[in-house]
Design an enzyme around this catalytic site. Structure first.
Site, PDB file in Angstrom:
ATOM      1  N   ASN A 186     -28.487 -73.586  14.146  1.00 32.67           N
ATOM      2  CA  ASN A 186     -29.470 -72.509  14.234  1.00 32.67           C
ATOM      3  C   ASN A 186     -30.846 -73.109  13.935  1.00 32.67           C
ATOM      4  O   ASN A 186     -31.143 -73.444  12.794  1.00 32.67           O
ATOM      5  CB  ASN A 186     -29.099 -71.427  13.201  1.00 32.67           C
TER       6      ASN A 186
ATOM      7  N   HIS B 133     -27.722 -62.191  10.759  1.00 28.32           N
ATOM      8  CA  HIS B 133     -28.153 -63.297   9.898  1.00 28.32           C
ATOM      9  C   HIS B 133     -28.918 -62.704   8.717  1.00 28.32           C
ATOM     10  O   HIS B 133     -29.671 -61.745   8.874  1.00 28.32           O
ATOM     11  CB  HIS B 133     -29.033 -64.270  10.685  1.00 28.32           C
TER      12      HIS B 133
ATOM     13  N   LYS C  42     -33.651 -71.673  14.072  1.00 32.55           N
ATOM     14  CA  LYS C  42     -34.572 -70.676  13.500  1.00 32.55           C
ATOM     15  C   LYS C  42     -35.934 -70.756  14.216  1.00 32.55           C
ATOM     16  O   LYS C  42     -35.968 -71.072  15.404  1.00 32.55           O
ATOM     17  CB  LYS C  42     -34.669 -70.852  11.974  1.00 32.55           C
TER      18      LYS C  42
ATOM     19  N   GLU D 257     -22.192 -66.985   5.204  1.00 34.45           N
ATOM     20  CA  GLU D 257     -23.380 -67.722   4.762  1.00 34.45           C
ATOM     21  C   GLU D 257     -23.882 -67.120   3.459  1.00 34.45           C
ATOM     22  O   GLU D 257     -24.646 -66.140   3.478  1.00 34.45           O
ATOM     23  CB  GLU D 257     -24.484 -67.620   5.821  1.00 34.45           C
TER      24      GLU D 257
ATOM     25  N   GLY E 221     -30.902 -72.691   3.021  1.00 35.61           N
ATOM     26  CA  GLY E 221     -32.203 -73.342   2.908  1.00 35.61           C
ATOM     27  C   GLY E 221     -32.558 -73.749   1.490  1.00 35.61           C
ATOM     28  O   GLY E 221     -33.708 -74.082   1.202  1.00 35.61           O
TER      29      GLY E 221
ATOM     30  N   SER F 201     -26.846 -74.733   3.738  1.00 36.37           N
ATOM     31  CA  SER F 201     -27.098 -76.125   3.337  1.00 36.37           C
ATOM     32  C   SER F 201     -25.957 -77.074   3.678  1.00 36.37           C
ATOM     33  O   SER F 201     -25.665 -78.012   2.931  1.00 36.37           O
ATOM     34  CB  SER F 201     -27.442 -76.202   1.839  1.00 36.37           C
TER      35      SER F 201
ATOM     36  N   GLU G 193     -31.501 -63.564   7.249  1.00 42.27           N
ATOM     37  CA  GLU G 193     -32.967 -63.498   7.418  1.00 42.27           C
ATOM     38  C   GLU G 193     -33.362 -62.283   8.246  1.00 42.27           C
ATOM     39  O   GLU G 193     -34.407 -61.686   8.023  1.00 42.27           O
ATOM     40  CB  GLU G 193     -33.472 -64.816   8.040  1.00 42.27           C
TER      41      GLU G 193
HETATM   42  P1  13P Z   1     -29.481 -74.079   6.152  1.00 42.01           P
HETATM   43  O1  13P Z   1     -28.424 -74.976   6.704  1.00 42.01           O
HETATM   44  O2  13P Z   1     -30.881 -74.576   6.391  1.00 42.01           O
HETATM   45  O3  13P Z   1     -29.217 -73.730   4.718  1.00 42.01           O
HETATM   46  O4  13P Z   1     -29.402 -72.709   6.964  1.00 42.01           O
HETATM   47  C1  13P Z   1     -28.171 -72.094   7.143  1.00 42.01           C
HETATM   48  C2  13P Z   1     -28.341 -70.978   8.085  1.00 42.01           C
HETATM   49  O5  13P Z   1     -29.016 -70.003   7.787  1.00 42.01           O
HETATM   50  C3  13P Z   1     -27.712 -71.100   9.406  1.00 42.01           C
HETATM   51  O6  13P Z   1     -27.752 -69.905  10.101  1.00 42.01           O
END
Ligand code: 13P
Length: 248
Positions: free
Chosen positions: A9, A93, A11, A165, A171, A211, A95
């Site tokens: 992803n 997600h 983003k 997740e 992140g 992560s 976010e």
């Molecule tokens: P990270 O791997 O940067 O922690 O992000 C995970 C994520 O949100 C994948 O959708």
């Protein structure tokens, strides 16, 4: 058997030149044909980068509308993303849930829209740190699934993938331990079994995200109920992402 999947992803990162460069770097890597690789670049670039891919890597969208067409300024429909080659979309997600207030109802509409138009999706779930610290993570994640995914019937759910997740791991560089990941995935599989039976439950891929990187992927992916990973930051670097795929 659930399909092995490594997804990236991106983003809201990379411009078009950086995106093309990353795909070209991935073109030089050798990947096991056992592992399905899906990238979620910014939707704007899907058409262009699909022409650069020289492997079986598939493209998906990070978000799509819960409406199919019409006067919805700034939105993109399943129909439109399919027309530029997107095979799959993310739903729920964290976010999107937290920054864009996508609640259980909207996510359920998106799930229904995807099922109706035969569009595969990865449904994301996961608890914040406060919930993990209070020990309510299983109840929290089960509620997320019940509110927006588990209304599907046994035929409808088969075209879906689930990604666990934990928000505290996204992140942050703080990964769930393999036992924490396995414990949650095992529970998700159990809920699927109770609702849809063992055959369907065992065929739905449950991915871990948060992560995941080239150093911890091998251990996480070795867990019996972890069928792959949804990678954020580490998917922006061809070498790191390739190592994750190759560690499977
Ligand atoms: P990270 O791997 O940067 O922690 O992000 C995970 C994520 O949100 C994948 O959708």
């Amino acid at each position: 058997m659930a399909q092995k999947i490594i997804a990236g992803n991106w983003k809201m990162n990379l411009d078009i030149d950086q995106s093309v460069k990353l795909i070209r770097e991935l073109n030089t890597e050798k990947f096991d044909s056992d592992v399905r690789i899906i990238l979620f670049p910014p939707s704007l670039f899907i058409d262009r980068i699909s022409k650069v891919i020289e492997s079986s890597i598939q493209l998906g969208v990070q978000n799509f509308s819960n409406n199919y067409n019409g006067a919805y300024t700034g939105e993109i429909s399943i129909n439109q993303v399919k027309s530029v080659g997107a095979k799959i979309g993310l739903i729920g997600h964290s976010e999107r849930r937290s920054y864009y207030n996508e609640g259980d109802d909207i996510l359920r509409y998106k799930v229904n829209q995807a099922v109706k138009h035969n569009f595969e999706f990865i449904f994301c779930c996961g608890e914040p740190l406060s919930v993990r610290e209070s020990g309510d993570e299983f109840v929290f994640v089960k509620n997320q699934l019940q509110d927006s995914l588990f209304h599907l019937n046994v035929e409808q759910i088969q075209n879906s993938i689930i990604a666990y997740e934990p928000i505290w791991a996204i992140g942050t560089g703080k990964t769930a331990s393999s036992s924490q990941a396995e414990e949650m995935h095992k529970n998700i599989r159990l809920w699927l079994k109770e609702l849809y039976g063992p055959k369907v439950a065992n065929s739905i891929s449950i991915l871990y995200g948060g992560s995941c990187n080239a150093s911890n992927s091998k251990e996480l992916l070795a867990c019996p109920n972890v069928d792959g990973a949804l990678v954020g930051g580490a998917s922006l670097n061809a070498d790191d992402f390739s190592k994750i795929v190759q560690s499977y």
